[in-house]
Design a protein around this motif. Structure first.
Motif, PDB file in Angstrom:
ATOM      1  N   PHE A   1       0.832  -1.200   0.000  1.00  0.00           N
ATOM      2  CA  PHE A   1       0.000   0.000   0.000  1.00  0.00           C
ATOM      3  C   PHE A   1       0.871   1.255   0.000  1.00  0.00           C
ATOM      4  O   PHE A   1       0.521   2.261  -0.624  1.00  0.00           O
ATOM      5  CB  PHE A   1      -0.935   0.000   1.202  1.00  0.00           C
ATOM      6  N   THR A   2       2.009   1.201   0.689  1.00  0.00           N
ATOM      7  CA  THR A   2       2.946   2.328   0.666  1.00  0.00           C
ATOM      8  C   THR A   2       3.480   2.557  -0.738  1.00  0.00           C
ATOM      9  O   THR A   2       3.630   3.703  -1.186  1.00  0.00           O
ATOM     10  CB  THR A   2       4.107   2.077   1.636  1.00  0.00           C
ATOM     11  N   VAL A   3       3.766   1.470  -1.443  1.00  0.00           N
ATOM     12  CA  VAL A   3       4.210   1.588  -2.836  1.00  0.00           C
ATOM     13  C   VAL A   3       3.128   2.263  -3.675  1.00  0.00           C
ATOM     14  O   VAL A   3       3.412   3.107  -4.531  1.00  0.00           O
ATOM     15  CB  VAL A   3       4.574   0.207  -3.410  1.00  0.00           C
ATOM     16  N   TYR A   4       1.876   1.905  -3.416  1.00  0.00           N
ATOM     17  CA  TYR A   4       0.755   2.539  -4.119  1.00  0.00           C
ATOM     18  C   TYR A   4       0.723   4.035  -3.864  1.00  0.00           C
ATOM     19  O   TYR A   4       0.516   4.835  -4.782  1.00  0.00           O
ATOM     20  CB  TYR A   4      -0.555   1.894  -3.668  1.00  0.00           C
ATOM     21  N   ILE A   5       0.939   4.416  -2.614  1.00  0.00           N
ATOM     22  CA  ILE A   5       0.904   5.836  -2.264  1.00  0.00           C
ATOM     23  C   ILE A   5       2.042   6.577  -2.962  1.00  0.00           C
ATOM     24  O   ILE A   5       1.862   7.687  -3.474  1.00  0.00           O
ATOM     25  CB  ILE A   5       0.990   6.025  -0.746  1.00  0.00           C
ATOM     26  N   VAL A   6       3.221   5.970  -2.995  1.00  0.00           N
ATOM     27  CA  VAL A   6       4.363   6.601  -3.666  1.00  0.00           C
ATOM     28  C   VAL A   6       4.060   6.798  -5.145  1.00  0.00           C
ATOM     29  O   VAL A   6       4.359   7.849  -5.728  1.00  0.00           O
ATOM     30  CB  VAL A   6       5.629   5.749  -3.475  1.00  0.00           C
ATOM     31  N   LEU A   7       3.451   5.796  -5.784  1.00  0.00           N
ATOM     32  CA  LEU A   7       3.089   5.925  -7.193  1.00  0.00           C
ATOM     33  C   LEU A   7       2.064   7.031  -7.398  1.00  0.00           C
ATOM     34  O   LEU A   7       2.087   7.731  -8.422  1.00  0.00           O
ATOM     35  CB  LEU A   7       2.542   4.597  -7.715  1.00  0.00           C
ATOM     36  N   MET A   8       1.159   7.188  -6.430  1.00  0.00           N
ATOM     37  CA  MET A   8       0.144   8.228  -6.537  1.00  0.00           C
ATOM     38  C   MET A   8       0.771   9.621  -6.467  1.00  0.00           C
ATOM     39  O   MET A   8       0.291  10.562  -7.097  1.00  0.00           O
ATOM     40  CB  MET A   8      -0.880   8.073  -5.412  1.00  0.00           C
ATOM     41  N   LEU A   9       1.865   9.744  -5.721  1.00  0.00           N
ATOM     42  CA  LEU A   9       2.510  11.038  -5.551  1.00  0.00           C
ATOM     43  C   LEU A   9       3.341  11.444  -6.763  1.00  0.00           C
ATOM     44  O   LEU A   9       3.719  12.607  -6.889  1.00  0.00           O
ATOM     45  CB  LEU A   9       3.405  11.015  -4.301  1.00  0.00           C
ATOM     46  N   MET A  10       3.633  10.500  -7.650  1.00  0.00           N
ATOM     47  CA  MET A  10       4.449  10.816  -8.820  1.00  0.00           C
ATOM     48  C   MET A  10       3.626  11.580  -9.851  1.00  0.00           C
ATOM     49  O   MET A  10       2.579  11.105 -10.287  1.00  0.00           O
ATOM     50  CB  MET A  10       4.993   9.534  -9.455  1.00  0.00           C
TER      51      MET A  10
ATOM     52  N   ASP B   1      -1.030   7.389 -30.523  1.00  0.00           N
ATOM     53  CA  ASP B   1      -2.010   7.941 -31.461  1.00  0.00           C
ATOM     54  C   ASP B   1      -3.310   7.139 -31.466  1.00  0.00           C
ATOM     55  O   ASP B   1      -3.975   7.027 -32.499  1.00  0.00           O
ATOM     56  CB  ASP B   1      -1.437   8.013 -32.875  1.00  0.00           C
ATOM     57  N   THR B   2      -3.653   6.577 -30.321  1.00  0.00           N
ATOM     58  CA  THR B   2      -4.940   5.902 -30.150  1.00  0.00           C
ATOM     59  C   THR B   2      -5.530   6.339 -28.810  1.00  0.00           C
ATOM     60  O   THR B   2      -4.794   6.675 -27.871  1.00  0.00           O
ATOM     61  CB  THR B   2      -4.804   4.374 -30.164  1.00  0.00           C
ATOM     62  N   HIS B   3      -6.841   6.323 -28.724  1.00  0.00           N
ATOM     63  CA  HIS B   3      -7.485   6.650 -27.452  1.00  0.00           C
ATOM     64  C   HIS B   3      -7.175   5.607 -26.384  1.00  0.00           C
ATOM     65  O   HIS B   3      -7.123   5.932 -25.194  1.00  0.00           O
ATOM     66  CB  HIS B   3      -9.002   6.750 -27.651  1.00  0.00           C
ATOM     67  N   LEU B   4      -6.961   4.377 -26.787  1.00  0.00           N
ATOM     68  CA  LEU B   4      -6.629   3.328 -25.824  1.00  0.00           C
ATOM     69  C   LEU B   4      -5.300   3.628 -25.131  1.00  0.00           C
ATOM     70  O   LEU B   4      -5.105   3.256 -23.971  1.00  0.00           O
ATOM     71  CB  LEU B   4      -6.564   1.979 -26.531  1.00  0.00           C
ATOM     72  N   GLY B   5      -4.398   4.306 -25.835  1.00  0.00           N
ATOM     73  CA  GLY B   5      -3.130   4.681 -25.233  1.00  0.00           C
ATOM     74  C   GLY B   5      -3.278   5.707 -24.125  1.00  0.00           C
ATOM     75  O   GLY B   5      -2.404   5.833 -23.266  1.00  0.00           O
ATOM     76  N   ILE B   6      -4.374   6.465 -24.121  1.00  0.00           N
ATOM     77  CA  ILE B   6      -4.670   7.396 -23.030  1.00  0.00           C
ATOM     78  C   ILE B   6      -5.442   6.690 -21.920  1.00  0.00           C
ATOM     79  O   ILE B   6      -5.208   6.917 -20.734  1.00  0.00           O
ATOM     80  CB  ILE B   6      -5.489   8.592 -23.551  1.00  0.00           C
ATOM     81  N   ILE B   7      -6.340   5.809 -22.303  1.00  0.00           N
ATOM     82  CA  ILE B   7      -7.235   5.176 -21.337  1.00  0.00           C
ATOM     83  C   ILE B   7      -6.501   4.170 -20.455  1.00  0.00           C
ATOM     84  O   ILE B   7      -6.686   4.162 -19.226  1.00  0.00           O
ATOM     85  CB  ILE B   7      -8.413   4.496 -22.075  1.00  0.00           C
ATOM     86  N   LEU B   8      -5.670   3.322 -21.050  1.00  0.00           N
ATOM     87  CA  LEU B   8      -5.050   2.239 -20.285  1.00  0.00           C
ATOM     88  C   LEU B   8      -4.182   2.731 -19.119  1.00  0.00           C
ATOM     89  O   LEU B   8      -4.349   2.263 -17.992  1.00  0.00           O
ATOM     90  CB  LEU B   8      -4.229   1.346 -21.218  1.00  0.00           C
ATOM     91  N   PRO B   9      -3.223   3.657 -19.338  1.00  0.00           N
ATOM     92  CA  PRO B   9      -2.426   4.103 -18.179  1.00  0.00           C
ATOM     93  C   PRO B   9      -3.275   4.735 -17.079  1.00  0.00           C
ATOM     94  O   PRO B   9      -3.024   4.514 -15.892  1.00  0.00           O
ATOM     95  CB  PRO B   9      -1.463   5.129 -18.801  1.00  0.00           C
ATOM     96  N   ALA B  10      -4.280   5.514 -17.478  1.00  0.00           N
ATOM     97  CA  ALA B  10      -5.112   6.186 -16.472  1.00  0.00           C
ATOM     98  C   ALA B  10      -6.033   5.198 -15.752  1.00  0.00           C
ATOM     99  O   ALA B  10      -6.385   5.410 -14.590  1.00  0.00           O
ATOM    100  CB  ALA B  10      -5.943   7.281 -17.128  1.00  0.00           C
ATOM    101  N   ALA B  11      -6.435   4.111 -16.432  1.00  0.00           N
ATOM    102  CA  ALA B  11      -7.312   3.123 -15.803  1.00  0.00           C
ATOM    103  C   ALA B  11      -6.640   2.444 -14.615  1.00  0.00           C
ATOM    104  O   ALA B  11      -7.313   1.979 -13.691  1.00  0.00           O
ATOM    105  CB  ALA B  11      -7.750   2.084 -16.831  1.00  0.00           C
ATOM    106  N   PHE B  12      -5.302   2.377 -14.637  1.00  0.00           N
ATOM    107  CA  PHE B  12      -4.559   1.748 -13.550  1.00  0.00           C
ATOM    108  C   PHE B  12      -4.008   2.781 -12.576  1.00  0.00           C
ATOM    109  O   PHE B  12      -3.043   2.506 -11.861  1.00  0.00           O
ATOM    110  CB  PHE B  12      -3.418   0.900 -14.122  1.00  0.00           C
ATOM    111  N   SER B  13      -4.615   3.958 -12.545  1.00  0.00           N
ATOM    112  CA  SER B  13      -4.195   4.999 -11.609  1.00  0.00           C
ATOM    113  C   SER B  13      -4.391   4.542 -10.174  1.00  0.00           C
ATOM    114  O   SER B  13      -5.338   3.805  -9.845  1.00  0.00           O
ATOM    115  CB  SER B  13      -4.996   6.279 -11.869  1.00  0.00           C
ATOM    116  N   THR B  14      -3.487   4.969  -9.299  1.00  0.00           N
ATOM    117  CA  THR B  14      -3.569   4.563  -7.889  1.00  0.00           C
ATOM    118  C   THR B  14      -4.476   5.471  -7.070  1.00  0.00           C
ATOM    119  O   THR B  14      -4.881   5.104  -5.965  1.00  0.00           O
ATOM    120  CB  THR B  14      -2.158   4.573  -7.257  1.00  0.00           C
ATOM    121  N   PHE B  15      -4.791   6.652  -7.574  1.00  0.00           N
ATOM    122  CA  PHE B  15      -5.579   7.608  -6.788  1.00  0.00           C
ATOM    123  C   PHE B  15      -6.962   7.075  -6.431  1.00  0.00           C
ATOM    124  O   PHE B  15      -7.372   7.149  -5.261  1.00  0.00           O
ATOM    125  CB  PHE B  15      -5.681   8.936  -7.535  1.00  0.00           C
ATOM    126  N   PRO B  16      -7.752   6.533  -7.382  1.00  0.00           N
ATOM    127  CA  PRO B  16      -9.066   5.996  -6.993  1.00  0.00           C
ATOM    128  C   PRO B  16      -8.959   4.823  -6.033  1.00  0.00           C
ATOM    129  O   PRO B  16      -9.840   4.620  -5.191  1.00  0.00           O
ATOM    130  CB  PRO B  16      -9.698   5.588  -8.327  1.00  0.00           C
TER     131      PRO B  16
END
Length: 282
Positions: free
Chosen positions: A118-127, A147-162
């Motif tokens: 969970f600490t690792v998650y928090i550190v990733l959230m702070l980056m 150059d695809t919408h999936l390239g924007i969606i995938l990294p954000a879908a695994f965001s640690t903030f939510p």
């Protein structure tokens, strides 16, 4: 004296609210101004004229021309609006499918490595995005997702903030309720779906509302990963402001604000209920 203290106590938040709302009121008022009036007020800024810029709260000669031009003569605006809807919707769906089970796992799992992970998650959230931009670019390039919408969606879908937000609300669910469900024969998936999600719904909705407000207005990710302008979201329609299109840009700003304001107003009660849910004690 007591009435005076109450008045003074209300004065500061009132002034603060007016300060926050003043830029929005100026944008709304400016969106009803004609080109001549905008140039007269903002000529030193937009057209390089001499003198000082000024801004009127209310237009002297109101006109709907900027909105007519935007909604009837700017088809690229609707393309970018739909791109924003697809990006924000796809990201929120991904965060819901990935973040909710992850947050539930952190809240339920009490192993030795739980605090470390969970600490690792928090550190990733702070980056910030700037730190991970190059690595994300290389990974997306290797997967042919630039150059695809999936390239924007995938990294954000695994965001640690939510995950962080949902985790706090899941931790607020009384353990006795979960233990009772387990004793009644419910497996972990059933406990999550029928108890965790309903009781932690305020936290999930809070994460979705905050996520929408963030990704509806994102600029850096599309600029970095999307080179094709037809894929750009609405947030990239606004930075290009020229003197003769200032009214068009202000009208676009107002319309861009409306979904964010609407989502916030609809989700405000979930945010408030989520705060209460986080305070539950066994």
């Amino acid at each position: 004296m007591k009435t005076l203290r109450k008045a003074l106590a209300l004065l500061f938040p009132t002034l603060l609210s007016l300060t926050v709302w003043l830029p929005i009121l100026l944008i709304v008022g400016g969106s009803f101004m004609g080109v001549a009036e905008l140039l007269e007020d903002l000529g030193p800024v937009l057209a390089g004229e001499e003198g000082f810029a000024r801004w009127s709260l209310l237009p002297q000669y109101p006109t709907l021309r900027p909105y007519v031009e935007l909604l009837l003569d700017s088809p690229q605006f609707f393309v970018m609006f739909w791109n924003s809807v697809k990006l924000a919707g796809g990201i929120l769906l991904g965060q819901l499918l990935v973040g909710a089970p992850a947050a539930w796992g952190f809240a339920r799992w009490k192993g030795k490595l739980q605090n470390l992970l969970f600490t690792v998650y928090i550190v990733l959230m702070l980056m910030p995005f700037q730190v991970t931009m190059v690595s994300n670019y290389l990974v997306l390039d290797g997967l042919s997702l630039l150059d695809t919408h999936l390239g924007i969606i995938l990294p954000a879908a695994f965001s640690t903030f939510p995950v962080f937000i949902m985790y706090r609300f899941f931790c607020g669910i009384p353990g006795a309720v979960l233990e009772s469900a387990s004793l009644d024969g419910a497996n972990e998936l059933q406990v999550f779906l029928y108890i965790g999600v309903p009781l932690g719904g305020a936290g999930i909705m809070s994460a979705m509302v905050l996520g929408f407000l963030e990704y509806w207005n994102m600029i850096e990710q599309p600029l970095t990963f999307l080179h094709e302008r037809t894929l750009w979201p609405l947030s990239l329609f606004l930075p290009t402001i020229v003197a003769d299109k200032a009214g068009l840009s202000l009208a676009a700003s107002v319309i861009t604000l409306l979904p964010a304001i609407l989502i916030f107003m609809l989700g405000q009660r979930y945010l408030e209920a989520g705060i209460k849910a986080a305070g539950l004690k066994e």
